[in-house]
Scaffold this motif. Structure first.
Motif, PDB file in Angstrom:
ATOM      1  N   SER A 344      -1.283  -8.494  -0.154  1.00  0.00           N
ATOM      2  CA  SER A 344      -0.958  -7.971  -1.483  1.00  0.00           C
ATOM      3  C   SER A 344       0.186  -6.964  -1.422  1.00  0.00           C
ATOM      4  O   SER A 344       0.623  -6.444  -2.448  1.00  0.00           O
ATOM      5  N   GLU A 346      -0.069  -4.057   0.297  1.00  0.00           N
ATOM      6  CA  GLU A 346      -0.559  -2.703   0.578  1.00  0.00           C
ATOM      7  C   GLU A 346      -0.237  -2.323   2.024  1.00  0.00           C
ATOM      8  O   GLU A 346      -0.356  -3.136   2.949  1.00  0.00           O
ATOM      9  N   GLY A 383      -3.296   2.553   0.086  1.00  0.00           N
ATOM     10  CA  GLY A 383      -3.189   2.585  -1.375  1.00  0.00           C
ATOM     11  C   GLY A 383      -1.742   2.594  -1.844  1.00  0.00           C
ATOM     12  O   GLY A 383      -1.473   2.556  -3.043  1.00  0.00           O
ATOM     13  N   ASP A 384      -0.797   2.637  -0.904  1.00  0.00           N
ATOM     14  CA  ASP A 384       0.621   2.543  -1.267  1.00  0.00           C
ATOM     15  C   ASP A 384       1.084   1.111  -1.042  1.00  0.00           C
ATOM     16  O   ASP A 384       0.673   0.456  -0.081  1.00  0.00           O
ATOM     17  N   LEU A 385       1.956   0.647  -1.936  1.00  0.00           N
ATOM     18  CA  LEU A 385       2.502  -0.697  -1.785  1.00  0.00           C
ATOM     19  C   LEU A 385       3.867  -0.595  -1.118  1.00  0.00           C
ATOM     20  O   LEU A 385       4.636   0.329  -1.410  1.00  0.00           O
ATOM     21  N   ARG A 398       2.311   2.552  -6.098  1.00  0.00           N
ATOM     22  CA  ARG A 398       0.989   2.863  -5.581  1.00  0.00           C
ATOM     23  C   ARG A 398      -0.043   1.912  -6.147  1.00  0.00           C
ATOM     24  O   ARG A 398      -0.019   1.610  -7.329  1.00  0.00           O
ATOM     25  N   ALA A 399      -0.932   1.480  -5.257  1.00  0.00           N
ATOM     26  CA  ALA A 399      -2.024   0.630  -5.716  1.00  0.00           C
ATOM     27  C   ALA A 399      -2.940   1.457  -6.612  1.00  0.00           C
ATOM     28  O   ALA A 399      -3.553   0.951  -7.523  1.00  0.00           O
ATOM     29  N   ARG A 400      -3.024   2.765  -6.336  1.00  0.00           N
ATOM     30  CA  ARG A 400      -3.798   3.657  -7.210  1.00  0.00           C
ATOM     31  C   ARG A 400      -2.811   4.446  -8.049  1.00  0.00           C
ATOM     32  O   ARG A 400      -1.653   4.579  -7.679  1.00  0.00           O
TER      33      ARG A 400
END
Ligand code: MCA
Length: 495
Positions: A344, A346, A383-385, A398-400
């Protein structure tokens, strides 16, 4: 991604010490050269030996106050030698230090105290000391940074092993309250050692240190790095472009570490051009926009070196000291660190820098770590892309839904929970809005039946609940909040 070996002229010469600790490596430095300058503050230099002695005395005071190895010490102080004495003294006594932002209010501090149950608290502000005394798990010992406590026998020092906890650093996810990331003595050494070799940081280097000590940047990168290499640092209690220039000139500094907001201010004030004597300027804690990177590099006369870290992992990647420092990228893995992207996108990290887990939160650990398919331990999911730009890591968001303002992390849910209690606010969502100076500023999107409270009113409303950097700087009225089929607010549509 390029391999970490590309950071080193001679990879074979890098032999990491996996059995040691930062404290023991530092003790060897001090023993070899006790007279070397270490910290500059208030017009004078502290020598390494003087600092070692003061930290031993601090360790004795903690012990005399009844603290034993493994006990936690809440530590929220401005940048000063006293603060570092109290900090390193605690580590030398085997205590676990819990850093906290000096801007935190009663609510933010009491959450940490209830969660980590510290035996002692070393706090800068009088009101902080009052607040922690009122919490159910109030620490027995409450002191200021000067550690004004009776002296005692420190007993054996520096006995903690590489696997023992050294720090519990609080950080949030999108859901729930902040949780403590447990960093070990081995993590601290691995991180400093990687930076030492990648940045060719030596005992002759001198850093202008104007970062807060309560985050990994000012503590683990700047302060621990200085201790490990046997170098020196000029401590400034706050960031001011003119003071940075003055310190760099008078003390013949070679290094500066800052967050993008600091580079923005150095460029706009014109001070950057007066820092041309520095050997290396490093930026971290938030993405440095490519145009600011270029402007700062032009003014400073050398390419700003951007790197990427997190509280849970300390430093992960860095642009190279030699070779291209590519704007808009954070370089490639530091020595000893492995970085990969999952399908994904990440960013996953593995290595001796990665924390042991969250303090008393096995559920959070289960979500944060993934077993490695090659059987080699586990990956931490950041949590970082990210993306791989011809060997260099690019941060892609960021995924979050974290906001980074001036290098400080702000979690939307925490701010939303407070604003939602305002009587005029029916519904609220919080996002980060791009900003030249701060990187991002906090924006509140509100649904109101009647008149919308202005930004001053909303800031005043959260004053007792949220540190100033978390309070909204912009307020926007909306008729409805965009929601997905499950009713969850889609913050990404609020821009
Ligand atoms: C201060 N204010 C802020 C911030 N800082 N508001 C939003 N975002 C901020 N970051 C508030 C002040 O409380 C004040 O509010 C108002 O803004 C104006 O303050 P000003 O004097 O302009 O700001 P300052 O005191 O000069 O602070 C700017 C700063 C500071 C020096 C850039 O934010 C800073 O030291 N940032 C460094 C953060 C850092 O070290 N991050 C590392 C964490 P009012 O008007 O209401 O009083 S991340 C990390 O460690 C990771 C692992 C890593 O990789 O590095």
């Amino acid at each position: 991604m390029r391999p970490w070996r590309d950071h080193l002229p001679d990879p074979a010469a890098y032999v990491p010490d996996r059995e040691g600790t930062l404290l023991r490596a530092w003790a060897r430095r001090v023993a070899a050269a006790p007279g070397r300058p270490l910290w500059h503050e208030g017009g004078r230099w502290w020598s390494a030996g003087e600092f070692a002695e003061a930290t031993g005395r601090a360790a004795g005071r903690y012990r005399a106050a009844g603290l034993a190895p493994g006990d936690r010490v809440l530590w929220s102080t401005a940048t000063s030698v006293d603060a570092l004495v109290a900090h390193v003294g605690a580590l030398r006594a085997g205590l676990v230090v819990v850093p906290a932002n000096t801007a935190y209010g009663a609510r933010e501090l009491s959450h940490i105290v209830e969660d980590v149950r510290p035996a002692a608290a070393v706090l800068e502000r009088d009101e902080q000391r009052e607040w922690v005394r009122q919490v159910a798990h109030a620490p027995h010992v409450v002191a200021g940074p000067g550690l004004d406590l009776p002296d005692g026998d420190p007993g054996p020092l520096d006995t903690a092993g590489p696997g023992d906890p050294a720090l519990v650093c609080y950080t949030s996810g999108t859901t729930g309250a902040p949780k403590g990331a447990v960093l070990t003595h081995g993590n601290l050494l691995a991180n400093s050692e990687a930076l030492r070799v990648a940045w060719r940081w030596t005992a002759d280097d001198r850093l202008v240190h104007c970062l807060p000590l309560f985050h990994a940047h000012g503590l683990a990168v700047a302060a621990y790095g200085t201790l490990l290499v046997g170098g020196s640092a000029v401590l400034l209690p706050e960031f001011d472009p003119a003071a940075v220039v003055d310190a760099a000139r008078r003390q013949q500094a070679s290094l500066f570490f800052g967050v993008p907001t600091m580079y923005h201010r150095l460029v706009t004030s014109g001070a950057a051009a007066d820092l041309r004597g520095l050997r290396l300027c490093v930026s971290g804690s938030a993405p440095l926009r490519a145009d600011l990177h270029r402007a700062a590099s032009r003014a400073l006369g050398s390419g700003v070196l951007e790197r990427f870290g997190m509280t849970e992992t300390l430093m992960n990647t860095s642009n190279p000291l030699d070779g291209e420092r590519r704007p808009g990228t954070v370089g490639f893995p530091l020595p000893g660190v492995e970085v990969t992207l999952d399908p994904s996108g990440e960013i996953l990290v593995r290595g001796p820098n990665v924390f042991a887990g969250y303090w008393e939160r096995p559920g959070a650990d289960a979500g944060a770590f993934r077993a490695a398919a090659d059987g080699g331990g586990r990956w931490f999911a950041t949590g970082d892309l990210g993306a791989d730009d011809d060997g260099y890591l690019v941060l892609r968001g960021r995924a979050r839904e974290l906001i980074i303002s001036g290098g400080f992390n702000v979690y939307p849910t925490e701010v939303e929970d407070v604003l939602a209690r305002h009587p005029a606010v029916a519904e609220v969502a919080v996002t980060g809005t791009p900003d030249d100076e701060w990187g991002e500023v906090v924006t509140a999107w509100v649904v109101c039946e009647g008149p919308v409270p202005d930004v001053g009113e909303l800031r005043a409303f959260c004053r007792d609940e949220l540190a100033p950097f978390k309070q909204p700087r912009l307020v926007r009225r909306v008729d409805v909040l965009p929601r997905n089929a499950l009713g969850k607010v889609i913050r990404s549509e609020l821009r």
